[in-house]
Design a protein around this motif. Structure first.
Motif, PDB file in Angstrom:
ATOM      1  N   ILE A   1       1.078  -8.089  -2.512  1.00 14.63           N
ATOM      2  CA  ILE A   1       0.949  -6.780  -2.838  1.00 14.63           C
ATOM      3  C   ILE A   1      -0.652  -6.235  -2.385  1.00 14.63           C
ATOM      4  O   ILE A   1      -0.811  -5.171  -1.821  1.00 14.63           O
ATOM      5  CB  ILE A   1       0.913  -6.606  -4.429  1.00 14.63           C
ATOM      6  CG1 ILE A   1       2.423  -6.326  -4.459  1.00 14.63           C
ATOM      7  CG2 ILE A   1       0.476  -4.933  -4.596  1.00 14.63           C
ATOM      8  CD1 ILE A   1       2.708  -6.345  -5.920  1.00 14.63           C
TER       9      ILE A   1
ATOM     10  N   LEU B   1      -1.055  -4.860   0.922  1.00 16.23           N
ATOM     11  CA  LEU B   1      -0.070  -3.689   1.279  1.00 16.23           C
ATOM     12  C   LEU B   1      -0.683  -2.795   2.293  1.00 16.23           C
ATOM     13  O   LEU B   1      -0.067  -2.318   3.352  1.00 16.23           O
ATOM     14  CB  LEU B   1       0.199  -2.955   0.059  1.00 16.23           C
ATOM     15  CG  LEU B   1       1.431  -1.886   0.205  1.00 16.23           C
ATOM     16  CD1 LEU B   1       2.733  -2.893   0.414  1.00 16.23           C
ATOM     17  CD2 LEU B   1       1.325  -0.992  -1.206  1.00 16.23           C
ATOM     18  N   MET B   2      -1.649  -2.327   2.356  1.00 15.66           N
ATOM     19  CA  MET B   2      -2.605  -1.421   2.957  1.00 15.66           C
ATOM     20  C   MET B   2      -2.749  -1.791   4.514  1.00 15.66           C
ATOM     21  O   MET B   2      -2.209  -1.074   5.806  1.00 15.66           O
ATOM     22  CB  MET B   2      -3.879  -1.157   2.642  1.00 15.66           C
ATOM     23  CG  MET B   2      -4.375   0.118   3.066  1.00 15.66           C
ATOM     24  SD  MET B   2      -3.853   1.578   2.264  1.00 15.66           S
ATOM     25  CE  MET B   2      -4.810   1.693   0.897  1.00 15.66           C
ATOM     26  N   LYS B   3      -3.147  -3.030   4.708  1.00 14.27           N
ATOM     27  CA  LYS B   3      -3.235  -3.851   6.135  1.00 14.27           C
ATOM     28  C   LYS B   3      -1.864  -3.825   6.765  1.00 14.27           C
ATOM     29  O   LYS B   3      -1.747  -3.674   7.800  1.00 14.27           O
ATOM     30  CB  LYS B   3      -4.005  -5.072   5.900  1.00 14.27           C
ATOM     31  CG  LYS B   3      -5.658  -4.976   5.715  1.00 14.27           C
ATOM     32  CD  LYS B   3      -5.929  -6.260   6.015  1.00 14.27           C
ATOM     33  CE  LYS B   3      -7.389  -6.195   5.567  1.00 14.27           C
ATOM     34  NZ  LYS B   3      -8.331  -7.495   5.692  1.00 14.27           N
TER      35      LYS B   3
ATOM     36  N   ASP C   1       0.645  -2.228   6.318  1.00 14.67           N
ATOM     37  CA  ASP C   1       1.343  -0.863   6.445  1.00 14.67           C
ATOM     38  C   ASP C   1       0.513  -0.195   7.834  1.00 14.67           C
ATOM     39  O   ASP C   1       1.112   0.142   8.774  1.00 14.67           O
ATOM     40  CB  ASP C   1       1.194   0.204   5.668  1.00 14.67           C
ATOM     41  CG  ASP C   1       2.138   1.321   5.951  1.00 14.67           C
ATOM     42  OD1 ASP C   1       3.399   1.147   6.055  1.00 14.67           O
ATOM     43  OD2 ASP C   1       1.563   2.495   5.857  1.00 14.67           O
ATOM     44  N   TYR C   2      -0.714  -0.859   7.792  1.00 13.98           N
ATOM     45  CA  TYR C   2      -1.324  -0.307   8.987  1.00 13.98           C
ATOM     46  C   TYR C   2      -0.751  -0.998  10.368  1.00 13.98           C
ATOM     47  O   TYR C   2      -0.587  -0.460  11.512  1.00 13.98           O
ATOM     48  CB  TYR C   2      -2.921  -0.603   9.065  1.00 13.98           C
ATOM     49  CG  TYR C   2      -3.864  -0.679  10.162  1.00 13.98           C
ATOM     50  CD1 TYR C   2      -3.942   0.659  10.809  1.00 13.98           C
ATOM     51  CD2 TYR C   2      -4.116  -1.742  10.746  1.00 13.98           C
ATOM     52  CE1 TYR C   2      -4.937   0.753  11.815  1.00 13.98           C
ATOM     53  CE2 TYR C   2      -4.994  -1.676  11.966  1.00 13.98           C
ATOM     54  CZ  TYR C   2      -5.370  -0.551  12.630  1.00 13.98           C
ATOM     55  OH  TYR C   2      -6.105  -0.244  13.735  1.00 13.98           O
TER      56      TYR C   2
ATOM     57  N   VAL D   1       6.428  -8.188  -1.378  1.00 12.33           N
ATOM     58  CA  VAL D   1       6.763  -6.786  -1.278  1.00 12.33           C
ATOM     59  C   VAL D   1       8.005  -6.729  -0.621  1.00 12.33           C
ATOM     60  O   VAL D   1       8.693  -7.475   0.286  1.00 12.33           O
ATOM     61  CB  VAL D   1       5.774  -6.258  -0.303  1.00 12.33           C
ATOM     62  CG1 VAL D   1       6.016  -4.690  -0.090  1.00 12.33           C
ATOM     63  CG2 VAL D   1       4.298  -6.544  -0.545  1.00 12.33           C
TER      64      VAL D   1
ATOM     65  N   TYR E   1       7.662   0.949  -0.171  1.00 15.87           N
ATOM     66  CA  TYR E   1       7.596  -0.496  -0.498  1.00 15.87           C
ATOM     67  C   TYR E   1       7.649  -0.645  -2.011  1.00 15.87           C
ATOM     68  O   TYR E   1       7.399   0.143  -2.705  1.00 15.87           O
ATOM     69  CB  TYR E   1       6.089  -0.609  -0.274  1.00 15.87           C
ATOM     70  CG  TYR E   1       5.759  -0.784   1.257  1.00 15.87           C
ATOM     71  CD1 TYR E   1       6.720  -1.549   2.299  1.00 15.87           C
ATOM     72  CD2 TYR E   1       4.615   0.117   1.898  1.00 15.87           C
ATOM     73  CE1 TYR E   1       6.338  -1.418   3.625  1.00 15.87           C
ATOM     74  CE2 TYR E   1       4.325  -0.052   3.172  1.00 15.87           C
ATOM     75  CZ  TYR E   1       5.298  -0.828   4.035  1.00 15.87           C
ATOM     76  OH  TYR E   1       5.010  -0.779   5.569  1.00 15.87           O
TER      77      TYR E   1
END
Lengths: 199, 199
Positions: B73, B76-78, B80-81, B158, B169
């Protein structure tokens, strides 16, 4: 962080649980499958990987159709029973309320999502067959909608992990965020800079 | 229960999230992948399905190796990037701390589970390539163990679902039960009978 090498035959990742419906020797049969995935967008092709010894393979080879049924938590016990019981020895045809689409393959009424699949190709590996098939119909349960939109939380899908001698079913957890949106901050260097300054 | 037919191109099921590591034009590159599965037990073969247009395909075709990294988790941001940014336009090589196994493919230090894969076959579909590959090494993070045993909860994997315009997600939820044990009651007619009498 320190890495440990594990036996490559382990695959301790989050797998979807599905029940594959087939007709074998004229009778509806069901097997548990966790090795499956979509593989093409349009046409919508799916792949399932099945141990060569499985009784269901006979039906898939002969009838060229199968169904992928995604069970909800309520069906957990039956799903697991299917996973430990071969159709060679037990008749599983009366376990579920069934419905039918365009083909003879049985589909499970109590599963919130069902895909009716026409076999496109078989790829033989050493202990499994990869079965590729095109979705000809997809059915979602009316009860698993919210305001007319498919609602995953209402599906209550089951996830499987197999770790050494520890094989477990899990529910879906909390929503973490919107896919293909969360990462936009990384895309925007100014926002990123402001965030950094803020820290 | 009442069934509604949905567009077959939808696949609203629980998919694993992984980051595929490749070398493209000499540089580490990463893509998000949710269409993947194990497909053979021994040797341990994996399949990933990749849109033909993806930049990573060039690297897989040329170098014949890739890595499958299962993020937690925290990434997550990376992750999605990566999913919204093509390596054609942005250099993603410095996003992660990397480690290496037997090949040149980059593997992500912060991912609790990483598989180093040697390509075995490519199957061309209309919009995707199915890439089949054999795991040559599997790495699990030491921190994600409990008493020396791999601990899925500590992996914090995830899960992705895509429903119409709602792409989400999710975290892993609660343990529902032990796989290949829960269904044993169904196998034992006596136990079943006692249960029925109890109702």
């Amino acid at each position: 962080m320190s890495k440990i090498k594990i036996d490559q035959r382990f695959s301790p990742y989050q797998m979807p649980c599905a029940i594959i419906g087939t007709i074998v020797e004229g009778n509806p049969n069901f097997m548990l499958c966790t090795w499956l995935s979509r593989v093409n967008r349009d046409p919508p092709i799916w792949m399932i990987s099945i141990n060569k010894r499985h009784y269901s393979m006979n039906g898939i080879k002969l009838n060229n159709h199968f169904s992928i049924n995604f069970p909800s938590i309520e069906l957990l016990m039956k799903m697991d029973y299917i996973g430990i019981t071969s159709g060679k020895h037990k008749d599983k045809s009366s376990l579920f309320n069934l419905f039918y689409g365009e083909t003879k393959v049985p589909m499970i009424m109590d599963c919130p999502l069902t895909i009716e699949v026409s076999v496109k190709d078989l790829i033989e590996l050493s202990d499994h067959f990869i079965v590729l098939g095109t979705a000809i119909n997809s059915f979602f349960d009316e009860k698993c909608q919210t305001s007319g939109v498919l609602d995953i939380k209402k599906m209550k899908p089951v996830i499987y992990t197999g770790v050494e001698k520890n094989q477990t079913y899990w529910s879906l957890g909390e929503k973490l965020g919107d896919a293909f949106k969360l990462g936009k901050d990384y895309k925007n260097p100014l926002k990123k800079k402001i965030k950094r300054l803020g820290n």
